[in-house]
Design a protein around this motif. Structure first.
Motif, mmCIF file in Angstrom:
data_model
loop_
_atom_site.group_PDB
_atom_site.id
_atom_site.type_symbol
_atom_site.label_atom_id
_atom_site.label_comp_id
_atom_site.label_asym_id
_atom_site.label_seq_id
_atom_site.Cartn_x
_atom_site.Cartn_y
_atom_site.Cartn_z
ATOM 1 N N VAL A 28 0.842 -1.195 0.000
ATOM 2 C CA VAL A 28 0.000 0.000 0.000
ATOM 3 C C VAL A 28 0.881 1.251 0.000
ATOM 4 O O VAL A 28 0.664 2.191 -0.772
ATOM 5 N N THR A 29 1.889 1.272 0.865
ATOM 6 C CA THR A 29 2.811 2.417 0.903
ATOM 7 C C THR A 29 3.561 2.560 -0.414
ATOM 8 O O THR A 29 3.713 3.663 -0.952
ATOM 9 N N ALA A 36 -0.356 3.670 6.276
ATOM 10 C CA ALA A 36 -1.567 3.468 7.077
ATOM 11 C C ALA A 36 -1.165 2.903 8.436
ATOM 12 O O ALA A 36 -0.966 1.698 8.599
ATOM 13 N N LEU A 37 -1.039 3.774 9.419
ATOM 14 C CA LEU A 37 -0.516 3.390 10.735
ATOM 15 C C LEU A 37 -1.154 2.124 11.301
ATOM 16 O O LEU A 37 -0.429 1.232 11.771
ATOM 17 N N PRO A 38 -2.498 1.973 11.321
ATOM 18 C CA PRO A 38 -3.068 0.762 11.921
ATOM 19 C C PRO A 38 -2.570 -0.526 11.270
ATOM 20 O O PRO A 38 -2.374 -1.538 11.945
ATOM 21 N N GLN A 46 -7.546 -2.873 7.400
ATOM 22 C CA GLN A 46 -7.479 -2.993 5.950
ATOM 23 C C GLN A 46 -7.325 -1.637 5.273
ATOM 24 O O GLN A 46 -8.032 -0.675 5.592
ATOM 25 N N ALA A 47 -6.388 -1.575 4.342
ATOM 26 C CA ALA A 47 -6.254 -0.451 3.413
ATOM 27 C C ALA A 47 -5.809 -1.042 2.085
ATOM 28 O O ALA A 47 -5.043 -2.010 2.054
ATOM 29 N N ILE A 71 -4.011 10.453 5.412
ATOM 30 C CA ILE A 71 -4.099 10.758 3.983
ATOM 31 C C ILE A 71 -3.853 12.245 3.749
ATOM 32 O O ILE A 71 -3.102 12.657 2.857
ATOM 33 N N ALA A 72 -4.476 13.074 4.580
ATOM 34 C CA ALA A 72 -4.385 14.526 4.409
ATOM 35 C C ALA A 72 -3.003 15.063 4.746
ATOM 36 O O ALA A 72 -2.594 16.100 4.222
#
Length: 397
Positions: A28-29, A36-38, A46-47, A71-72
């Motif tokens: 994802v990164t 996505a920290l979690p 999930q991301a 995200i922001a």
């Protein structure tokens, strides 16, 4: 951008994929710049990133509402974001004055797709991919999610794609190489900081604190910190303890931080006092193995040949019984990227790969010795990211 876009499209074309979906934290990164920290701190959250074939639509991030602030606030190169789930944030009169807060609230105003799989299925349907060939990074999904995805997209061909991502990530972009070079530098300075506190009575934990403190001071994060003295240096995965330093101890570092998501993995040996002739000889043999491997590294070279040359050199130079299952691995977002430098590998090196080349040796109850360097495969050979030579470092008691 981290993503090697041309390599990704080439692999997708070869496999006739209409789209590919990243699900694991590293992928994802890699695909989006979104950390996505979690996902990175526990299993389950999930991301996703949906990436279509060239010219067939825009890529899209799918993530929980609870991560929209990330995200922001991050340097992300994908514009489209689809959210799922509820997370309440009150909007104040000052929201509009801060661009990050404003972007977060804009994202939060978008429709809620309920849960992760519903958001993903909706994204694929909206892109006209219900009958497509779709590569799915199976690593980030929970056991029942892939089954459910197949049930909800019965006409699509869902193909495992974790190996596709691993192959694409094996060849780094120049931005990735710059980050890897930076974290290698930080790690070597952190080793120096640890050795600066080495004295009689200092513990493994004392050196670890100094190592990780230096890492953090240089804007990297602690990840790998195997630091062992004497007989504990022979523990492959040694974790720092209260064992204190004594005259003649081997100090083994197998260490590395994380800088802007990219990892280091470097091994060095110090001696607290004067090394024995045996330690000098065996360490010299291990160093010669790494140096021989680096001499041979160039695009097109068989990984298995690199392995054979490194092991044969160590045996010839002083450890005739030397055995290893691998003599290195790729490194990047993951500490063990492709390729693995093994005897049985059928892979060949490519320009842009970043490798950790290593020759560890352990004698239980006595000591462990190890040399490990980070290098980039260039058109004309190996370019070292490590500034130090891997020679024995002598620390005066």
């Amino acid at each position: 951008m981290l993503l090697n876009t041309e390599r990704l499209h080439a692999r997708m074309s070869k496999l006739r994929l209409d789209a590919i979906v990243a699900t694991s934290p590293e992928n994802v990164t890699y695909m989006s710049g979104f950390w996505a920290l979690p996902q990175w701190i526990r299993r389950g959250p999930q991301a996703y990133v949906v990436w279509t074939a060239r010219g067939d639509g825009e890529p899209e991030i799918i993530t929980s509402t609870a991560t929209l602030d990330l995200i922001a606030d991050q340097d992300i190169w994908i514009e489209r974001v689809r959210r799922y789930g509820t997370f309440h944030v009150d909007e104040s009169a000052e929201t509009g004055t801060d661009p990050v807060c404003r972007r977060q609230m804009e994202l939060q105003a978008q429709p809620d797709h309920g849960d992760a799989l519903t958001a993903l299925v909706t994204s694929l349907r909206d892109a006209g991919l219900t009958r497509a060939r779709i590569g799915i990074d199976e690593i980030g999904l929970m056991p029942d999610q892939l089954t459910e995805l197949r049930q909800r997209l019965p006409d699509a061909a869902l193909l495992p794609a974790a190996d596709v991502f691993r192959d694409v990530r094996a060849v780094k972009t120049e931005e990735e190489i710059a980050r890897l070079a930076r974290v290698a530098e930080i790690t070597e300075r952190s080793i120096d900081a640890a050795l600066a506190v080495a004295r009689v009575g200092a513990s493994e934990l004392d050196l670890a604190r100094a190592f990780h403190t230096q890492t953090v001071q240089e804007d990297a994060l602690p990840v790998l910190g195997c630091i062992g003295f004497g007989e504990r240096s022979a523990l492959m995965n040694v974790q720092p303890s209260r064992r204190t330093l004594e005259q003649g101890d081997v100090i083994r570092f197998d260490v590395g931080g994380r800088y802007r998501h990219y990892r280091a993995d470097i091994a060095r040996i110090a001696i607290f006092g004067e090394p024995t002739r045996e330690i000098r000889q065996k360490h010299r043999a291990l160093l010669a193995g790494v140096e021989r491997a680096c001499e041979l590294i160039r695009p097109g070279k068989r990984v298995a040949d690199i392995y054979a040359a490194a092991v044969e050199t160590v045996r010839r130079e002083g450890i005739p019984h030397y055995r290893r299952n691998h003599v290195g691995h790729g490194i990047g977002l993951d500490g063990y990227d492709a390729p693995a430098l093994t005897q049985t590998s059928e892979e060949r090196l490519e320009a842009g790969m970043v490798l950790c080349v290593e020759t560890p040796y352990y004698e239980a109850g006595r000591w462990g010795l190890q040399v490990e360097d980070m290098i980039v495969v260039r058109a004309d050979g190996a370019e070292r990211l490590t500034a130090t030579s891997g020679d024995l470092m002598l620390v005066t008691p």
